[in-house]
Design a protein around this motif. Sequence first.
Motif, PDB file in Angstrom:
ATOM      1  N   LEU A   1      -1.823  10.531   5.811  1.00  0.00           N
ATOM      2  CA  LEU A   1      -3.030   9.872   5.310  1.00  0.00           C
ATOM      3  C   LEU A   1      -2.858   8.366   5.287  1.00  0.00           C
ATOM      4  CD1 LEU A   1      -5.877   9.944   4.100  1.00  0.00           C
ATOM      5  CD2 LEU A   1      -4.813  10.142   1.865  1.00  0.00           C
ATOM      6  N   LEU A   2      -1.745   7.893   4.797  1.00  0.00           N
ATOM      7  CA  LEU A   2      -1.498   6.454   4.754  1.00  0.00           C
ATOM      8  C   LEU A   2      -1.534   5.858   6.156  1.00  0.00           C
ATOM      9  CD1 LEU A   2      -0.796   3.930   3.179  1.00  0.00           C
ATOM     10  CD2 LEU A   2       1.603   4.554   3.390  1.00  0.00           C
ATOM     11  N   SER A   3      -0.896   6.501   7.089  1.00  0.00           N
ATOM     12  CA  SER A   3      -0.899   6.036   8.474  1.00  0.00           C
ATOM     13  C   SER A   3      -2.320   6.006   9.031  1.00  0.00           C
ATOM     14  CB  SER A   3      -0.014   6.947   9.327  1.00  0.00           C
ATOM     15  OG  SER A   3      -0.064   6.566  10.676  1.00  0.00           O
ATOM     16  N   ASP A   4      -3.087   7.060   8.765  1.00  0.00           N
ATOM     17  CA  ASP A   4      -4.467   7.117   9.236  1.00  0.00           C
ATOM     18  C   ASP A   4      -5.307   5.992   8.644  1.00  0.00           C
ATOM     19  OD1 ASP A   4      -3.863   9.368  10.721  1.00  0.00           O
ATOM     20  OD2 ASP A   4      -4.774  10.775   9.296  1.00  0.00           O
ATOM     21  N   LEU A   5      -5.140   5.722   7.354  1.00  0.00           N
ATOM     22  CA  LEU A   5      -5.881   4.625   6.710  1.00  0.00           C
ATOM     23  C   LEU A   5      -5.530   3.277   7.331  1.00  0.00           C
ATOM     24  CD1 LEU A   5      -5.705   5.552   2.932  1.00  0.00           C
ATOM     25  CD2 LEU A   5      -7.773   5.308   4.291  1.00  0.00           C
ATOM     26  N   GLU A   6      -4.259   3.042   7.488  1.00  0.00           N
ATOM     27  CA  GLU A   6      -3.809   1.760   8.033  1.00  0.00           C
ATOM     28  C   GLU A   6      -4.255   1.560   9.477  1.00  0.00           C
ATOM     29  OE1 GLU A   6       0.159   0.819   5.409  1.00  0.00           O
ATOM     30  OE2 GLU A   6       0.424   1.903   7.293  1.00  0.00           O
TER      31      GLU A   6
ATOM     32  N   MET B   1       0.815  -1.181   0.000  1.00  0.00           N
ATOM     33  CA  MET B   1       0.000   0.000   0.000  1.00  0.00           C
ATOM     34  C   MET B   1       0.870   1.260   0.000  1.00  0.00           C
ATOM     35  SD  MET B   1      -3.114   0.811   2.504  1.00  0.00           S
ATOM     36  CE  MET B   1      -4.058   2.263   2.395  1.00  0.00           C
ATOM     37  N   ALA B   2       1.977   1.217   0.664  1.00  0.00           N
ATOM     38  CA  ALA B   2       2.845   2.386   0.751  1.00  0.00           C
ATOM     39  C   ALA B   2       3.337   2.815  -0.630  1.00  0.00           C
ATOM     40  CB  ALA B   2       4.019   2.108   1.674  1.00  0.00           C
ATOM     41  N   GLU B   3       3.667   1.873  -1.482  1.00  0.00           N
ATOM     42  CA  GLU B   3       4.168   2.214  -2.817  1.00  0.00           C
ATOM     43  C   GLU B   3       3.112   2.960  -3.621  1.00  0.00           C
ATOM     44  OE1 GLU B   3       5.586  -1.367  -4.629  1.00  0.00           O
ATOM     45  OE2 GLU B   3       6.807  -1.855  -2.888  1.00  0.00           O
ATOM     46  N   VAL B   4       1.872   2.507  -3.551  1.00  0.00           N
ATOM     47  CA  VAL B   4       0.776   3.168  -4.253  1.00  0.00           C
ATOM     48  C   VAL B   4       0.598   4.579  -3.704  1.00  0.00           C
ATOM     49  CG1 VAL B   4      -1.707   3.150  -4.643  1.00  0.00           C
ATOM     50  CG2 VAL B   4      -0.426   1.017  -4.774  1.00  0.00           C
TER      51      VAL B   4
ATOM     52  N   ASP C   1     -12.341  11.218  -0.588  1.00  0.00           N
ATOM     53  CA  ASP C   1     -11.846  11.202  -1.963  1.00  0.00           C
ATOM     54  C   ASP C   1     -10.459  10.582  -2.054  1.00  0.00           C
ATOM     55  OD1 ASP C   1     -10.858  13.533  -0.616  1.00  0.00           O
ATOM     56  OD2 ASP C   1     -10.391  14.463  -2.531  1.00  0.00           O
ATOM     57  N   LYS C   2      -9.615  10.882  -1.094  1.00  0.00           N
ATOM     58  CA  LYS C   2      -8.268  10.313  -1.103  1.00  0.00           C
ATOM     59  C   LYS C   2      -8.301   8.818  -0.784  1.00  0.00           C
ATOM     60  CE  LYS C   2      -6.026  14.658  -0.065  1.00  0.00           C
ATOM     61  NZ  LYS C   2      -5.303  15.447   0.937  1.00  0.00           N
ATOM     62  N   ALA C   3      -9.143   8.426   0.151  1.00  0.00           N
ATOM     63  CA  ALA C   3      -9.269   7.007   0.484  1.00  0.00           C
ATOM     64  C   ALA C   3      -9.793   6.211  -0.713  1.00  0.00           C
ATOM     65  CB  ALA C   3     -10.184   6.822   1.694  1.00  0.00           C
ATOM     66  N   LEU C   4     -10.768   6.768  -1.423  1.00  0.00           N
ATOM     67  CA  LEU C   4     -11.321   6.089  -2.603  1.00  0.00           C
ATOM     68  C   LEU C   4     -10.290   6.006  -3.728  1.00  0.00           C
ATOM     69  CD1 LEU C   4     -14.915   7.588  -2.703  1.00  0.00           C
ATOM     70  CD2 LEU C   4     -14.248   5.255  -2.047  1.00  0.00           C
ATOM     71  N   ARG C   5      -9.496   7.032  -3.878  1.00  0.00           N
ATOM     72  CA  ARG C   5      -8.454   7.024  -4.913  1.00  0.00           C
ATOM     73  C   ARG C   5      -7.430   5.924  -4.644  1.00  0.00           C
ATOM     74  NH1 ARG C   5      -4.876  12.251  -6.783  1.00  0.00           N
ATOM     75  NH2 ARG C   5      -3.873  11.226  -8.514  1.00  0.00           N
ATOM     76  N   ILE C   6      -7.022   5.793  -3.393  1.00  0.00           N
ATOM     77  CA  ILE C   6      -6.071   4.738  -3.031  1.00  0.00           C
ATOM     78  C   ILE C   6      -6.707   3.366  -3.228  1.00  0.00           C
ATOM     79  CG2 ILE C   6      -4.807   3.708  -1.104  1.00  0.00           C
ATOM     80  CD1 ILE C   6      -4.298   6.606  -0.140  1.00  0.00           C
TER      81      ILE C   6
END
Length: 48
Positions: free
Chosen positions: A15-20, A1-4, A29-34
Motif C-alpha cells: 500500500l505504501l509503495s502504491d501511494l508513493e 511516510m514510511a514510519e507512519v 479508507d487506508k489512504a485517508l487514514r495515512i
Amino acid sequence: MAEVYFRIYGNKCKLLSDLENGKKTIELDKALRIANLLGLDVELNERG
C-alpha cells in the motif's frame, strides 16, 4: 511516510509503495487514514 505506515500496517509495504507511486486504484479508507496521521486534509469538490 514510511514510519507512519509501519505504525499502522506493520511490514506490509504494498500500500505504501502504491501511494508513493500514484497508483490510481487504492483503498480509500487506508489512504485517508495515512493522510490523517500525516496531518493532511483531504478535500472533495464537485466537478464543473
